[in-house]
Motif scaffolding. Structure first.
Motif, PDB file in Angstrom:
ATOM      1  N   PRO A 129       7.045 -12.569  12.647  1.00  0.00           N
ATOM      2  CA  PRO A 129       6.183 -11.450  12.238  1.00  0.00           C
ATOM      3  C   PRO A 129       7.005 -10.164  12.110  1.00  0.00           C
ATOM      4  CG  PRO A 129       5.264 -12.646  14.119  1.00  0.00           C
ATOM      5  CD  PRO A 129       6.656 -13.139  13.937  1.00  0.00           C
TER       6      PRO A 129
ATOM      7  N   GLY B 123      -0.262 -17.036   2.685  1.00  0.00           N
ATOM      8  CA  GLY B 123      -0.303 -15.625   3.058  1.00  0.00           C
ATOM      9  C   GLY B 123      -1.385 -14.836   2.346  1.00  0.00           C
ATOM     10  N   GLY B 124      -2.497 -15.489   2.026  1.00  0.00           N
ATOM     11  CA  GLY B 124      -3.594 -14.786   1.383  1.00  0.00           C
ATOM     12  C   GLY B 124      -3.467 -14.636  -0.122  1.00  0.00           C
TER      13      GLY B 124
ATOM     14  N   SER C 198       1.724 -12.116   8.299  1.00  0.00           N
ATOM     15  CA  SER C 198       1.448 -10.807   7.725  1.00  0.00           C
ATOM     16  C   SER C 198       2.748 -10.035   7.538  1.00  0.00           C
ATOM     17  CB  SER C 198       0.555  -9.969   8.604  1.00  0.00           C
ATOM     18  OG  SER C 198      -0.055 -10.647   9.531  1.00  0.00           O
TER      19      SER C 198
ATOM     20  N   GLU D 107       3.297  -3.167   4.661  1.00  0.00           N
ATOM     21  CA  GLU D 107       2.679  -2.638   3.450  1.00  0.00           C
ATOM     22  C   GLU D 107       3.641  -2.633   2.269  1.00  0.00           C
ATOM     23  OE1 GLU D 107       0.987   1.156   4.129  1.00  0.00           O
ATOM     24  OE2 GLU D 107      -0.418   0.477   5.674  1.00  0.00           O
TER      25      GLU D 107
ATOM     26  N   GLU E   6       4.119  -6.253   1.080  1.00  0.00           N
ATOM     27  CA  GLU E   6       2.896  -6.718   0.425  1.00  0.00           C
ATOM     28  C   GLU E   6       2.770  -6.113  -0.975  1.00  0.00           C
ATOM     29  OE1 GLU E   6       0.630  -8.851   1.102  1.00  0.00           O
ATOM     30  OE2 GLU E   6       0.722  -9.269   3.253  1.00  0.00           O
TER      31      GLU E   6
END
Length: 472
Positions: free
Chosen positions: A366, A421-422, A447, A450, A453
């Motif tokens: 993480p 991962g979504g 996750s 920001e 992502e």
């Protein structure tokens, strides 16, 4: 041959090049008078039907000193002879189809002459001659065995699956480690040399496809005859490969970017389905550019599960990153570069030591205050390290090695990212995957920060936009 029947004349009137098609039919009749034209209805794979001319008859084939008449059927499309016929075996009830390099289980015939059809250089007469030649090497039909008449070819088929080596007999359930490399440019050559240097391949086939602008690298291999290497122009030589590496590109500087990619997609349409049919258990390893798009295209065109279609992606960047972290920063942690092979790629770190120090399966760590500065520093150290052909070739060899020896090593390769991962979009991105004999298995997603992502989302948006412009 009677072309004056009303039914035949009616259908022939729909052919775009009627007069040329008639000339071709007359040539066939002169050399193969037993092959007759018939008017009939052809059903396409989508269920639509069209009235076409088909040629039905027997071709003479000699095998082990005996002569056989093999029944065949050729459907002529409306653009014939500028498009090749659809060729099928037409077995009698007492015959069974023997699936092989040139025939599938349904009797569809695949030949180099069909793949490379180019009228007027190509003709039905030439195609039939090639068919006879190939079928004399590997008969596509045999007689159905009965209780009192077992097919002697069953023993021949069994023997043909045995491989003799210095240690004796290698049984058919121990397949040879065969790799095929498609594309004769610098990257194709670099891949061949790197895979050979690894020493784990039993046979390597190098195919230079004519559609590729990177062709031309096969001549020197032909001249110097490297051990274990077969140089070919025939896709059927790839049959039963464990790994198929596709490096071919078909670039044209005068086109827009989307048009250039479409040219590559069109080239893939001619080769990927054939490769998948000949080696249904192979892992397709894509290195054509743009790699994430072309891996996606190869997956769609092949019909193979996503675990068997991967791209070289960010594997080279990942190996370099791990090396810097291990040698220069003394972390002894494995790392991967994930995402699109572009400026939007993102580094991630493993939560355990390098595999050589710990056999435990790695996981992505993480994000933390410790990992980001460390990875950013390692990335800075890697600036200026470009991806040359020989570098990518070494990376391709390393991926191939993990598959051939069932190493179960984690690589960052381009794979179907949907659900990871979504990610909801159907896109291919580089993600850490465990690679083995059966293909790829993704590591669990975590996750990200920001910034990371945002980079992935930007890549997904641009990849989806480009895919929407392509005719796959």
């Amino acid at each position: 041959m009677d072309l004056n029947q009303d039914a035949i004349q009616k259908i022939l009137s729909r052919y775009k090049f009627r007069d040329v098609a008639v000339e071709e039919l007359q040539k066939v009749h002169r050399i193969y008078p037993e092959i007759k034209p018939v008017a009939d209805t052809y059903t396409f794979s989508d269920g639509t039907q069209t009235d076409l001319i088909k040629l039905i008859g027997n071709i003479p084939v000699k095998y082990e000193g005996r002569s056989y008449n093999l029944p065949i059927l050729l459907w002529l499309l409306y653009s014939f002879p500028f498009t090749p016929p659809i060729c099928l075996l037409w077995p009698t009830p007492s015959m069974v189809i023997r699936e092989g390099k040139h025939v599938d289980v349904k009797g569809r015939i695949y030949l180099p002459g069909l793949s490379n059809w180019d009228y007027p250089k190509s003709s039905v007469v030439g195609l039939l001659a090639e068919m006879i030649s190939k079928f004399e090497e590997e008969p596509p039909l045999s007689t159905k065995p009965t209780e009192y008449n077992k097919d002697p070819n069953e023993l021949l088929a069994f023997v043909s699956k045995l491989k003799i080596n210095e240690g004796g007999v290698k049984h058919h359930n121990q397949p040879i480690k065969k790799v095929t490399v498609i594309g004769g440019g610098d990257l194709g050559m670099a891949s061949v040399m790197s895979i050979l240097a690894k020493g784990t391949v039993d046979k390597l086939v190098f195919i230079d496809v004519t559609e590729s602008s990177t062709k031309g690298g096969t001549m020197d291999l032909d001249i110097f005859s490297l051990p274990k290497v077969e140089v070919s122009k025939d896709l059927s030589s790839s049959a039963d490969s464990r790994v198929i590496v596709v490096t071919a590109n078909s670039w044209n500087e005068e086109q827009s970017y989307a048009s250039v990619v479409q040219t590559n997609v069109d080239m893939y349409r001619c080769i990927i389905p054939v490769l998948a049919r000949l080696s249904p258990k192979a892992v397709l390893l894509i290195a054509s550019q743009p790699v994430d798009i072309m891996t996606h295209v190869a997956w769609r065109q092949s019909g193979l599960p996503p675990t068997q279609v991967i791209g070289a992606g960010c594997n080279l960047d990942s190996e370099r990153l791990s090396h810097v972290l291990d040698i220069r920063l003394n972390t002894h942690k494995q790392a991967w570069v994930i995402g699109e092979l572009s400026d939007n790629k993102v580094p991630v770190l493993s939560n355990i030591l390098m595999p050589r120090a710990n056999r435990q399966q790695p996981e992505i760590a993480p994000r933390s205050k410790f990992t980001k500065p460390l990875l950013d520093r390692a990335f800075v150290m890697l600036k200026g390290h470009s991806q040359r052909s020989w570098s990518v070739g070494l990376s391709i060899a390393d991926i191939s090695h993990s598959i051939l020896v069932d190493q179960n090593k984690a690589h960052s390769v381009s794979t179907l990212a949907q659900g990871w991962g979504g990610i909801s979009a159907e896109v291919f991105l580089s993600i850490p995957c465990i690679l083995g004999a059966s293909g790829s298995t993704r590591l669990a997603g975590v996750s990200l920060g920001e910034e990371e992502e945002a980079k992935l989302k930007e890549s997904i948006t641009s990849l989806c936009a480009l895919l929407a412009q392509l005719r796959i």
